[in-house]
Design a protein around this motif. Sequence first.
Motif, PDB file in Angstrom:
ATOM      1  N   CYS A  29      36.595 -27.385 -40.515  1.00 20.84           N
ATOM      2  CA  CYS A  29      37.942 -27.857 -40.796  1.00 20.84           C
ATOM      3  C   CYS A  29      38.184 -27.803 -42.303  1.00 20.84           C
ATOM      4  O   CYS A  29      37.255 -27.705 -43.092  1.00 20.84           O
ATOM      5  CB  CYS A  29      38.132 -29.275 -40.265  1.00 20.84           C
ATOM      6  N   PRO A  43      36.667 -30.756 -32.397  1.00 17.56           N
ATOM      7  CA  PRO A  43      37.895 -31.543 -32.542  1.00 17.56           C
ATOM      8  C   PRO A  43      38.188 -32.369 -31.296  1.00 17.56           C
ATOM      9  O   PRO A  43      37.894 -31.958 -30.170  1.00 17.56           O
ATOM     10  CB  PRO A  43      38.965 -30.470 -32.775  1.00 17.56           C
ATOM     11  N   ARG A  48      40.954 -33.597 -34.631  1.00 21.00           N
ATOM     12  CA  ARG A  48      40.141 -34.142 -35.719  1.00 21.00           C
ATOM     13  C   ARG A  48      38.660 -33.923 -35.406  1.00 21.00           C
ATOM     14  O   ARG A  48      38.217 -34.234 -34.301  1.00 21.00           O
ATOM     15  CB  ARG A  48      40.418 -35.629 -35.897  1.00 21.00           C
ATOM     16  N   CYS A  52      34.724 -35.912 -39.853  1.00 24.39           N
ATOM     17  CA  CYS A  52      35.785 -36.632 -40.577  1.00 24.39           C
ATOM     18  C   CYS A  52      36.025 -38.012 -39.972  1.00 24.39           C
ATOM     19  O   CYS A  52      36.239 -38.996 -40.701  1.00 24.39           O
ATOM     20  CB  CYS A  52      37.073 -35.814 -40.564  1.00 24.39           C
ATOM     21  N   GLN A  58      40.691 -38.353 -43.213  1.00 24.03           N
ATOM     22  CA  GLN A  58      41.677 -37.718 -42.358  1.00 24.03           C
ATOM     23  C   GLN A  58      41.399 -36.227 -42.299  1.00 24.03           C
ATOM     24  O   GLN A  58      41.290 -35.553 -43.321  1.00 24.03           O
ATOM     25  CB  GLN A  58      43.095 -37.963 -42.871  1.00 24.03           C
ATOM     26  N   CYS A  59      41.241 -35.722 -41.099  1.00 18.53           N
ATOM     27  CA  CYS A  59      40.905 -34.311 -40.897  1.00 18.53           C
ATOM     28  C   CYS A  59      42.154 -33.456 -41.073  1.00 18.53           C
ATOM     29  O   CYS A  59      43.187 -33.727 -40.460  1.00 18.53           O
ATOM     30  CB  CYS A  59      40.290 -34.104 -39.513  1.00 18.53           C
TER      31      CYS A  59
END
Length: 632
Positions: A29, A43, A48, A52, A58-59
């Motif tokens: 990411c 994710p 996300r 993270c 915050q992704c």
Amino acid sequence: MPPDTSPKPTSKKAGAPKAKGAVRAKSGCYTCRIRRKKCDERPDAEGRCETCLRLRLQCLGFGAKRPDWLRESNNVTELRDKIKSFLASQGMIKGHSGSGPRAPEQEPPTLHLSTQNYNEPSHSPPSQLLVLSDEVVRQGPISNVREEWPYPPPGAPGTPGGPPAIYEGHPGYHPSTNMIQHQQAPYAIPQHHMMVVSSAPPPQPQLRPSQPPTVVSRFGPSYTAVFPDEDQIYYEQQHQLLRPLSADQLASHYMNTVAALQYQLADKCFLPHIFRDSIEKEGVAWNAARILASVHVQRSKAPRVPALEDGHTRKRYDELLQMFSFAKEQFDDDDALAALNIISSFLFDGGNGDWERWLQVASIYSASILNDRSRFLDYRDALVSSSDKERFIIKTTFWFDVLASVTTMKAPNFVLAIDEIYNPSNQSGISDISEESDPLSMLSVMGCENRIVWALAKISQLHAWKRNREKSGSLSIVELSKRASDIELYLAPNDTPVPRTEDDVPRLLASEVFRTSAVVYLRTVVSGDHPFVPEISEAVAEAVVSLERVASAEPKVKHVVVRSTVFAYFVCAALTTKPNKRAFLLKQLEGEGEVGNCRGILTLLQEMHGGMSKPKDVPWRYILQKSKMLLV
């Protein structure tokens, strides 16, 4: 039988699982790519990644093409500094204590996104920046002043987790009496707080004013148990430093002292992360670490007595032999780490011994990772995308395998994999010292540029090829010379990377020593072990110049490089035609004391010449093979 490192099909199975944490920064990411850290690429429903979420960042999501704002290096640097400040404020970077305890009902802070203070080009859609929210600003007094601990650090001699009190590293130890003298001064281990400022980068690590006396040994000033204050994310234990492993003093002594001595040129901040899990639990890796620590303590107290020949250390080694199965078809990472520790035990104890059997264990494990086509496309992908521990084991095994081939006079087990990964004809020519920036780099592990590791492996392969052709009566001198020229082409002087940290200085010095001595090695393969051949004498003279630069370095750097480049000292001292140069090289080895393999190499060199001032033929390889001396 050597491990199977033959090329495998390059097709990758669809949907094949990847190792946890296998993806490097270039494919993760955007947040992980900014941090130059691995991304798990898993994710959730909102896009996300788990990394993270775990670090409360915050992704920024995923994408094959970087957005315009991510192409600006200044923006990326600013974002990375802000993320590091946030992680430091939460106690997730080694050496930074965080902002203090929170009330149970208080929600842990998260680093949020904002579009403030950023203007993108008009042709690009607006994008968001990572900024520190107000809730993560540290409360109370802040300082970057280093403090002193008024008590001994974990692992200090005479304390829980440390070696015995009457030990050479003890601050009250006196060599003439072998007794502990009373000392009033407390131990002083530098520490510092982290200054958290949202708009500025975190403070850079400061140099320690001195090394604590608890870790000084006859290995020389460079052998220190103190890990540098470099940023290190502890993924599994975010709010505490490496805790004491157990009440076992030898296991603690290994983690607190010996691991840093074992891998002098490696990034020390990564070592606890790599070794912790294996050393915490009782097993073969734990036992092997205790054996290595025992060798270190015993040789420090009685340098001339081989630790593995008699006494408690030998008993521990015999017990490990009984519990270890060499007949297994497959080995795990604990087996491989145990093997590397036992090889190091032989090195600490003089340099020769039954290291070949243990190197085979590490080689079989490394080959199983490199050849796993359910996880990786090829050898290169395997090394880049494997876990930190897997990659460290593989690269260390590569290094032991390459230098062991000088002694065994066989082609390295991993010459095909090394050729695929490190062949300079397939590389950009840009060398990076940092493991973080370049996961393939051998500089950050063994202090040797990738092209030189490749060249050393190919030279040993060429020597084995020459011997086989000589036996069959089919050796072509023209073909031999052509193959040697193709290798030497990549051993020419290159633009040396600029050292960015204090630790880079010995690495780059060592790499130049390996480059010049590799040329000596190569030319002896072509022309034989004849010191008066002009090409050989010229190469030896150039290599000796690089070793003279090492001798002029500051003592700490000198000791690290000398002990890491014994291959060069042995080859050059064996082949130089200048008595004064030979005496200089022997003196450098003698200055390293009785512990380790320097004394054994010195003895071999002294016996090799046997009073002959100008030998016309020096069979240095056969002497190595007969003695089973490992030049690592």
